[in-house]
Design a protein around this motif. Structure first.
Motif, PDB file in Angstrom:
ATOM      1  N   HIS A 150      16.059  31.677  32.419  1.00 55.15           N
ATOM      2  CA  HIS A 150      14.765  31.865  33.078  1.00 55.15           C
ATOM      3  C   HIS A 150      14.356  30.638  33.886  1.00 55.15           C
ATOM      4  O   HIS A 150      13.560  30.743  34.815  1.00 55.15           O
ATOM      5  N   GLU A 151      14.877  29.494  33.484  1.00 51.96           N
ATOM      6  CA  GLU A 151      14.586  28.213  34.137  1.00 51.96           C
ATOM      7  C   GLU A 151      15.794  27.312  33.926  1.00 51.96           C
ATOM      8  O   GLU A 151      16.666  27.638  33.115  1.00 51.96           O
ATOM      9  N   PRO A 152      15.884  26.187  34.641  1.00 47.92           N
ATOM     10  CA  PRO A 152      17.019  25.289  34.399  1.00 47.92           C
ATOM     11  C   PRO A 152      17.071  24.899  32.920  1.00 47.92           C
ATOM     12  O   PRO A 152      16.049  24.588  32.312  1.00 47.92           O
TER      13      PRO A 152
ATOM     14  N   LEU B 285      24.315  28.739  15.717  1.00 45.32           N
ATOM     15  CA  LEU B 285      24.491  28.126  14.408  1.00 45.32           C
ATOM     16  C   LEU B 285      23.640  26.877  14.304  1.00 45.32           C
ATOM     17  O   LEU B 285      23.641  26.041  15.208  1.00 45.32           O
ATOM     18  N   GLY B 286      22.896  26.762  13.232  1.00 44.63           N
ATOM     19  CA  GLY B 286      22.094  25.572  13.003  1.00 44.63           C
ATOM     20  C   GLY B 286      21.021  25.368  14.048  1.00 44.63           C
ATOM     21  O   GLY B 286      20.616  24.251  14.307  1.00 44.63           O
ATOM     22  N   GLY B 287      20.568  26.464  14.662  1.00 40.51           N
ATOM     23  CA  GLY B 287      19.524  26.349  15.666  1.00 40.51           C
ATOM     24  C   GLY B 287      20.041  26.036  17.054  1.00 40.51           C
ATOM     25  O   GLY B 287      19.269  26.011  18.012  1.00 40.51           O
ATOM     26  N   ASN B 288      21.328  25.769  17.190  1.00 37.73           N
ATOM     27  CA  ASN B 288      21.932  25.485  18.488  1.00 37.73           C
ATOM     28  C   ASN B 288      22.771  26.666  18.941  1.00 37.73           C
ATOM     29  O   ASN B 288      23.154  27.520  18.147  1.00 37.73           O
ATOM     30  N   TYR B 289      23.075  26.672  20.234  1.00 36.55           N
ATOM     31  CA  TYR B 289      23.841  27.775  20.812  1.00 36.55           C
ATOM     32  C   TYR B 289      25.064  27.229  21.535  1.00 36.55           C
ATOM     33  O   TYR B 289      24.967  26.262  22.284  1.00 36.55           O
ATOM     34  N   THR B 290      26.201  27.859  21.306  1.00 36.89           N
ATOM     35  CA  THR B 290      27.394  27.594  22.102  1.00 36.89           C
ATOM     36  C   THR B 290      27.501  28.763  23.066  1.00 36.89           C
ATOM     37  O   THR B 290      27.515  29.921  22.647  1.00 36.89           O
ATOM     38  N   VAL B 291      27.538  28.448  24.356  1.00 34.28           N
ATOM     39  CA  VAL B 291      27.494  29.482  25.394  1.00 34.28           C
ATOM     40  C   VAL B 291      28.612  29.253  26.402  1.00 34.28           C
ATOM     41  O   VAL B 291      29.217  28.181  26.458  1.00 34.28           O
ATOM     42  N   THR B 292      28.858  30.291  27.201  1.00 27.51           N
ATOM     43  CA  THR B 292      29.792  30.170  28.323  1.00 27.51           C
ATOM     44  C   THR B 292      29.018  30.449  29.595  1.00 27.51           C
ATOM     45  O   THR B 292      28.277  31.423  29.692  1.00 27.51           O
ATOM     46  N   HIS B 293      29.201  29.568  30.569  1.00 29.52           N
ATOM     47  CA  HIS B 293      28.575  29.717  31.886  1.00 29.52           C
ATOM     48  C   HIS B 293      29.609  29.319  32.935  1.00 29.52           C
ATOM     49  O   HIS B 293      30.174  28.221  32.876  1.00 29.52           O
TER      50      HIS B 293
ATOM     51  N   ILE C 160      22.243  24.311  33.210  1.00 31.72           N
ATOM     52  CA  ILE C 160      22.500  25.698  33.579  1.00 31.72           C
ATOM     53  C   ILE C 160      21.381  26.099  34.535  1.00 31.72           C
ATOM     54  O   ILE C 160      20.203  26.062  34.159  1.00 31.72           O
ATOM     55  N   PRO C 161      21.705  26.447  35.779  1.00 31.15           N
ATOM     56  CA  PRO C 161      20.656  26.779  36.748  1.00 31.15           C
ATOM     57  C   PRO C 161      19.887  28.058  36.393  1.00 31.15           C
ATOM     58  O   PRO C 161      20.444  28.986  35.794  1.00 31.15           O
ATOM     59  N   ALA C 162      18.614  28.092  36.786  1.00 27.42           N
ATOM     60  CA  ALA C 162      17.797  29.292  36.593  1.00 27.42           C
ATOM     61  C   ALA C 162      18.459  30.462  37.302  1.00 27.42           C
ATOM     62  O   ALA C 162      19.055  30.309  38.373  1.00 27.42           O
ATOM     63  N   GLY C 163      18.384  31.643  36.698  1.00 29.56           N
ATOM     64  CA  GLY C 163      18.970  32.844  37.274  1.00 29.56           C
ATOM     65  C   GLY C 163      20.434  33.046  36.931  1.00 29.56           C
ATOM     66  O   GLY C 163      21.018  34.067  37.288  1.00 29.56           O
ATOM     67  N   SER C 164      21.028  32.089  36.225  1.00 29.69           N
ATOM     68  CA  SER C 164      22.447  32.185  35.855  1.00 29.69           C
ATOM     69  C   SER C 164      22.657  33.087  34.652  1.00 29.69           C
ATOM     70  O   SER C 164      21.847  33.105  33.723  1.00 29.69           O
ATOM     71  N   PHE C 165      23.767  33.830  34.668  1.00 25.46           N
ATOM     72  CA  PHE C 165      24.162  34.629  33.517  1.00 25.46           C
ATOM     73  C   PHE C 165      24.901  33.730  32.536  1.00 25.46           C
ATOM     74  O   PHE C 165      25.767  32.950  32.926  1.00 25.46           O
ATOM     75  N   VAL C 166      24.551  33.879  31.257  1.00 30.51           N
ATOM     76  CA  VAL C 166      25.115  33.040  30.208  1.00 30.51           C
ATOM     77  C   VAL C 166      25.547  33.951  29.057  1.00 30.51           C
ATOM     78  O   VAL C 166      24.789  34.821  28.630  1.00 30.51           O
ATOM     79  N   THR C 167      26.754  33.749  28.563  1.00 31.10           N
ATOM     80  CA  THR C 167      27.232  34.491  27.400  1.00 31.10           C
ATOM     81  C   THR C 167      27.051  33.624  26.170  1.00 31.10           C
ATOM     82  O   THR C 167      27.512  32.482  26.132  1.00 31.10           O
TER      83      THR C 167
ATOM     84  N   THR D 258      16.088  23.426  20.733  1.00 25.35           N
ATOM     85  CA  THR D 258      14.767  23.090  21.268  1.00 25.35           C
ATOM     86  C   THR D 258      14.638  23.489  22.729  1.00 25.35           C
ATOM     87  O   THR D 258      13.528  23.539  23.261  1.00 25.35           O
ATOM     88  N   ASP D 259      15.756  23.779  23.394  1.00 23.88           N
ATOM     89  CA  ASP D 259      15.764  24.171  24.807  1.00 23.88           C
ATOM     90  C   ASP D 259      16.043  25.666  24.986  1.00 23.88           C
ATOM     91  O   ASP D 259      16.202  26.135  26.112  1.00 23.88           O
ATOM     92  N   ALA D 260      16.113  26.419  23.897  1.00 21.04           N
ATOM     93  CA  ALA D 260      16.522  27.823  23.946  1.00 21.04           C
ATOM     94  C   ALA D 260      15.578  28.710  24.742  1.00 21.04           C
ATOM     95  O   ALA D 260      15.997  29.745  25.272  1.00 21.04           O
ATOM     96  N   ALA D 261      14.317  28.350  24.868  1.00 17.16           N
ATOM     97  CA  ALA D 261      13.358  29.176  25.628  1.00 17.16           C
ATOM     98  C   ALA D 261      13.797  29.330  27.079  1.00 17.16           C
ATOM     99  O   ALA D 261      13.518  30.357  27.707  1.00 17.16           O
ATOM    100  N   ALA D 262      14.511  28.349  27.623  1.00 14.70           N
ATOM    101  CA  ALA D 262      15.003  28.444  28.999  1.00 14.70           C
ATOM    102  C   ALA D 262      15.980  29.608  29.154  1.00 14.70           C
ATOM    103  O   ALA D 262      16.176  30.110  30.259  1.00 14.70           O
TER     104      ALA D 262
END
Length: 171
Positions: free
Chosen positions: A5-7, A33-41, A21-28, A51-55
């Motif tokens: 939704h945002e950078p 785990l442990g409140g953090n996310y491992t993603v592919t972009h 990760i730029p706003a508007g980007s698709f992320v898998t 703490t940055d997951a709202a983006a």
């Protein structure tokens, strides 16, 4: 898959190098785990702090520290921050896992001595960047340095009894 939704601040896996990760980007989302996310972009694996997951349109982890108004860095708050960082493969925080060997506070600078469960752990740089990122959120911290050490070698005996029980290792 989600859309940013945002950078969104992130760190490259396994190097730990900061990225956005730029706003508007698709992320898998590969792992949460442990409140953090491992993603592919764009074919790159990244770690997004909870703490940055709202983006990414996800519920953000809120970590609150009381600013005691004395301008000091407090050991208990550093430990609180370390308890929010989990080994990516073992759902136990770094402090209870026994990976933190020392915390030195010098004014507004913090030095953490830590180890890994195995010297060849490929996630070492990511864990180091997690420690720097989270500890820097503690009031009055200006600089965080992490020293990776392997002496003494880590063993399961360094885990708290609670962590051993949680991991099914306590007999």
């Amino acid at each position: 898959m989600v859309v940013a939704h945002e950078p969104c601040p992130a760190r490259m896996v396994p190097s730990g190098v900061p990225a956005v990760i730029p706003a508007g980007s698709f992320v898998t989302i590969n792992q949460a785990l442990g409140g953090n996310y491992t993603v592919t972009h764009n074919g790159n694996m990244l770690r997004v702090d909870g703490t940055d997951a709202a983006a990414l349109g996800l519920e953000a982890e809120e970590i609150v520290y009381e600013d005691r108004g004395d301008g000091q860095v407090h050991d208990d708050q550093i430990r609180q921050a370390l308890r929010t960082i989990y080994d990516p493969e073992i759902p136990i925080n770094l402090l209870d896992l026994g990976l933190i060997y020392g915390i030195d506070i010098d004014g507004h600078n913090v030095k953490i001595r830590m180890t890994l469960t195995a010297p060849t752990c490929g996630m070492g740089p990511v864990l180091i960047s997690d420690v720097k990122y989270r500890v820097a959120k503690v009031p009055n911290v200006q600089k965080v340095e992490v020293e990776l050490v392997f002496d003494p070698p880590w063993s399961r005996d360094m885990m708290t009894e609670e962590a051993q029980l949680e991991a099914g290792l306590f007999f």
